[in-house]
Scaffold this active site. Structure first.
Site, PDB file in Angstrom:
ATOM      1  N   TYR A 212      -1.363 -13.697 -54.497  1.00 54.22           N
ATOM      2  CA  TYR A 212       0.151 -13.717 -54.777  1.00 54.22           C
ATOM      3  C   TYR A 212       0.839 -13.726 -53.637  1.00 54.22           C
ATOM      4  O   TYR A 212       1.914 -14.490 -53.290  1.00 54.22           O
ATOM      5  CB  TYR A 212       0.459 -12.634 -55.766  1.00 54.22           C
ATOM      6  CG  TYR A 212       1.923 -12.599 -56.326  1.00 54.22           C
ATOM      7  CD1 TYR A 212       2.317 -13.321 -57.205  1.00 54.22           C
ATOM      8  CD2 TYR A 212       2.755 -11.770 -55.484  1.00 54.22           C
ATOM      9  CE1 TYR A 212       3.726 -13.337 -57.647  1.00 54.22           C
ATOM     10  CE2 TYR A 212       4.191 -11.706 -55.975  1.00 54.22           C
ATOM     11  CZ  TYR A 212       4.846 -12.551 -57.078  1.00 54.22           C
ATOM     12  OH  TYR A 212       6.085 -12.553 -57.532  1.00 54.22           O
ATOM     13  N   LYS A 216       3.367 -16.686 -51.769  1.00 51.44           N
ATOM     14  CA  LYS A 216       5.005 -16.616 -51.581  1.00 51.44           C
ATOM     15  C   LYS A 216       5.084 -16.694 -49.937  1.00 51.44           C
ATOM     16  O   LYS A 216       6.336 -17.149 -49.604  1.00 51.44           O
ATOM     17  CB  LYS A 216       5.457 -15.332 -51.929  1.00 51.44           C
ATOM     18  CG  LYS A 216       5.318 -14.922 -53.364  1.00 51.44           C
ATOM     19  CD  LYS A 216       6.131 -15.753 -54.373  1.00 51.44           C
ATOM     20  CE  LYS A 216       6.178 -15.694 -55.859  1.00 51.44           C
ATOM     21  NZ  LYS A 216       7.051 -16.839 -56.715  1.00 51.44           N
TER      22      LYS A 216
END
Length: 331
Positions: A212, A216
């Protein structure tokens, strides 16, 4: 100053950045005179959580036309019904968009091009943080990297022409990609490392939080390079961090002690959904051309991930921004 022109952050993420985000930053709310009458906005993943709250806030600013771009039409229509009851004068549509499917993304962008006479705002909120490894069958890529980076980048690129052409003359379109402060933690992989996607496509290397955070960070790398090709006079593109927000479904796959621990952690430290979604409204409505190509955290322009400023990072940026073309096989 743009994010790439600011010196990189040197303070440790935990506890310094996290504590400031969650307990010290003050929300910025739209002035009472803010009026989005006649404007058209798209929100991906707008049927729940931050996306739904962002939709509600835009409609409260008199937005005329809202499109909820969702994977499940049934859930989208249920969300739209709630919004229509609160804002009966607005036009609220539900369009299908599956962020794990390149075909769906291209069809959605084509529908925007062919059927919308106007488009002012696009907020790309859809994202995932699965607890277990899964590969997207049509691409073979791990789904966190696929949805949060590869597919989001593709949708961004496909929407840019419509945002430029369909916004009023002299007014740039606005595109905000939802990001995360966690993007500041990892380092961009070196261009000399093992082929990037092959590493993340291997289930033995899966780490939910790590994937994750990397998805990003890759958005930072993409935006760092995008502003060389997109002018703020045409479309203002930025990244917005809502900080850690309680009450969303981002970690809905968590079970047992992990789920209980996250619930307690959110109750103690998390922002409300209302405050978190206000960062999207700030980025897409209140901020001007000065935010083009910028990472917004705590309603302010902040530096990108520190690794982007290094010689190795700049080389890796060139590699990462080419992933979509080489692996998706889309020109």
């Amino acid at each position: 100053m743009a994010s790439k022109d600011l010196p990189p952050l040197t303070a440790p993420f935990f506890p310094n950045v996290f504590f400031n985000n969650q307990f010290c930053a003050k929300p910025v709310w739209p002035p009472a005179t803010t009026n989005l009458s006649d404007q058209v906005a798209i929100i991906t993943g707008g049927n729940a959580g931050l996306g739904f709250e962002c939709a509600s806030q835009l409609l409260s600013l008199h937005l005329s036309h809202l499109i909820l771009a969702v994977r499940s039409l049934d859930k989208g229509e249920a969300a739209a019904a709630k919004l229509r009851a609160l804002h009966p004068t607005a036009t609220i549509e539900v369009w299908q968009l599956d962020m794990s499917s390149y075909d769906s993304i291209q069809a959605f962008a084509k529908r925007v091009e062919n059927h919308l006479p106007r488009l002012d705002i696009a907020i790309l909120n859809a994202g995932i943080m699965p607890m277990n490894f899964a590969a997207v069958p049509t691409t073979g890529h791990e789904e966190t990297i696929q949805v949060n980076y590869l597919s989001t980048v593709l949708l961004t690129i496909l929407l840019l022409p419509s945002l430029k052409a369909k916004s009023p003359p002299g007014v740039p379109g606005r595109l905000t990609i939802v990001n995360a402060a966690l993007s500041l933690i990892p380092q961009l992989p070196s261009a000399k490392d093992t082929p990037f996607l092959k590493f993340y496509d291997n289930p033995d290397n899966f780490d939910s939080n790590g994937n994750y955070c990397m998805s990003k960070l890759l958005a930072h790398a993409f935006l760092y390079k995008l502003i060389d090709y997109v002018c703020a006079d045409d479309v203002v593109v930025n990244l917005a961090d809502p900080a850690y927000v309680k009450g969303t479904k981002l970690v809905r796959d968590a079970h047992g002690p992990a789920k209980a621990g996250l619930a307690v952690f959110g109750a103690v430290t998390g922002r409300t959904v209302k405050v978190g979604a206000s960062t999207f409204v700030d980025a897409a409505v209140l901020k001007g051309k000065e935010s083009h190509g910028c990472f917004l955290m705590n309603w302010k322009i902040q530096p990108f991930n520190a690794s982007l400023y290094t010689p190795d990072g700049k080389q890796a940026i060139e590699q990462s921004v080419n992933l979509r073309r080489r692996h998706a096989k889309i020109p």
